[in-house]
Design an enzyme around this catalytic site. Structure first.
Site, mmCIF file in Angstrom:
data_model
loop_
_atom_site.group_PDB
_atom_site.id
_atom_site.type_symbol
_atom_site.label_atom_id
_atom_site.label_comp_id
_atom_site.label_asym_id
_atom_site.label_seq_id
_atom_site.Cartn_x
_atom_site.Cartn_y
_atom_site.Cartn_z
ATOM 1 N N HIS A 20 0.916 -1.313 -0.005
ATOM 2 C CA HIS A 20 -0.303 0.036 -0.157
ATOM 3 C C HIS A 20 0.860 1.133 -0.086
ATOM 4 O O HIS A 20 0.595 2.256 -0.807
ATOM 5 C CB HIS A 20 -0.863 0.029 1.437
ATOM 6 C CG HIS A 20 -1.919 -1.016 1.428
ATOM 7 N ND1 HIS A 20 -1.738 -1.850 2.548
ATOM 8 C CD2 HIS A 20 -2.763 -1.522 0.471
ATOM 9 C CE1 HIS A 20 -2.950 -2.924 2.301
ATOM 10 N NE2 HIS A 20 -3.638 -2.550 1.183
ATOM 11 N N LYS A 44 -18.846 -6.468 7.450
ATOM 12 C CA LYS A 44 -17.520 -7.237 7.234
ATOM 13 C C LYS A 44 -16.957 -7.459 8.666
ATOM 14 O O LYS A 44 -16.691 -6.399 9.431
ATOM 15 C CB LYS A 44 -16.628 -6.515 6.312
ATOM 16 C CG LYS A 44 -15.704 -7.641 5.573
ATOM 17 C CD LYS A 44 -14.907 -6.677 4.503
ATOM 18 C CE LYS A 44 -13.518 -7.092 4.161
ATOM 19 N NZ LYS A 44 -12.668 -6.450 3.477
ATOM 20 N N ARG A 93 -1.690 -5.599 -8.744
ATOM 21 C CA ARG A 93 -0.251 -6.528 -8.463
ATOM 22 C C ARG A 93 -0.175 -7.475 -9.481
ATOM 23 O O ARG A 93 0.905 -7.796 -9.931
ATOM 24 C CB ARG A 93 -0.578 -7.072 -7.310
ATOM 25 C CG ARG A 93 -0.504 -6.362 -5.931
ATOM 26 C CD ARG A 93 -0.917 -7.012 -4.544
ATOM 27 N NE ARG A 93 -2.394 -7.169 -4.962
ATOM 28 C CZ ARG A 93 -3.214 -7.834 -3.951
ATOM 29 N NH1 ARG A 93 -2.730 -8.121 -2.689
ATOM 30 N NH2 ARG A 93 -4.643 -8.037 -4.244
ATOM 31 N N SER A 131 -2.866 -8.238 2.072
ATOM 32 C CA SER A 131 -3.042 -8.122 3.661
ATOM 33 C C SER A 131 -3.738 -9.555 4.123
ATOM 34 O O SER A 131 -3.528 -9.924 5.232
ATOM 35 C CB SER A 131 -4.215 -7.054 3.714
ATOM 36 O OG SER A 131 -3.762 -5.773 3.580
#
Ligand code: PNS
Length: 163
Positions: A20, A44, A93, A131
């Site tokens: 990040h 969540k 990515r 993450s």
């Protein structure tokens, strides 16, 4: 007034990784200011709550006035619009990121055509970093300190009760 020299970099940041940070640094080569927008999604379950996720970001970027840490709830485009910003930044990515990012960018454009999404490619050393994997590694007793800010490595060890 539209702030064309600013961009919003949204995410869960659960937790922040060097990947990040790499994207934020690349974003600052193009934009004068990056608003890091931390998602609060009541539906969540996070490892770190909103206060902790924002606290980590504030700690890491405390000396940088080109970075603002905020949280948001609801539709991303509504938040971006409210701030008078017209650009969303995301990292890409690998090809595997492409499909979901493409869907989100087009859906966001459908809802608000005046907002553009710009993708940055991180350093190849972070192309396999996420993450989600970081959390799994620490949960299972491993560690990847070279991929994380020191505060995140420490907090993950604390969370899983390790010295
Ligand atoms: O770090 P993440 O979890 O990949 O970030 C995803 C995020 C926060 C960018 C995305 O879930 C989002 O924008 N959520 C806000 C709700 C929203 O606008 N949903 C519609 C997306 S098309």
């Amino acid at each position: 007034m539209l702030k064309k020299n600013m961009a919003v970099y949204p995410g869960s940041y659960d937790p922040l990784t060097n990947g990040h940070i790499d994207i934020i640094e690349r974003g600052l080569k193009i934009f004068d200011k990056i608003v890091v927008a931390v998602l609060k999604n009541p539906a969540k379950t996070y490892l770190f709550n909103l206060k902790e996720r924002c606290g980590i970001l504030n700690d890491v970027f405390k000396s940088n006035d080109k970075i603002e840490i905020v949280h948001f709830e609801g539709l991303l485009v509504d938040f971006v619009k409210e701030r008078g910003i017209t650009t969303i930044v995301r990292g890409l990515r690998a090809i595997s990121d492409f499909e979901i990012e493409f869907q989100m960018a087009l859906m966001n454009r459908k809802i608000e055509p005046r907002i553009e999404t710009i993708f940055f490619v991180p350093s190849e050393s972070y192309s396999f970093l996420s993450s989600k994997l970081v959390k799994e590694i620490y949960l299972l007793g491993g560690e990847v300190p070279s991929m994380l800010p020191a505060i995140v490595d420490r907090k993950l060890k604390e969370r899983f009760r390790r010295p």
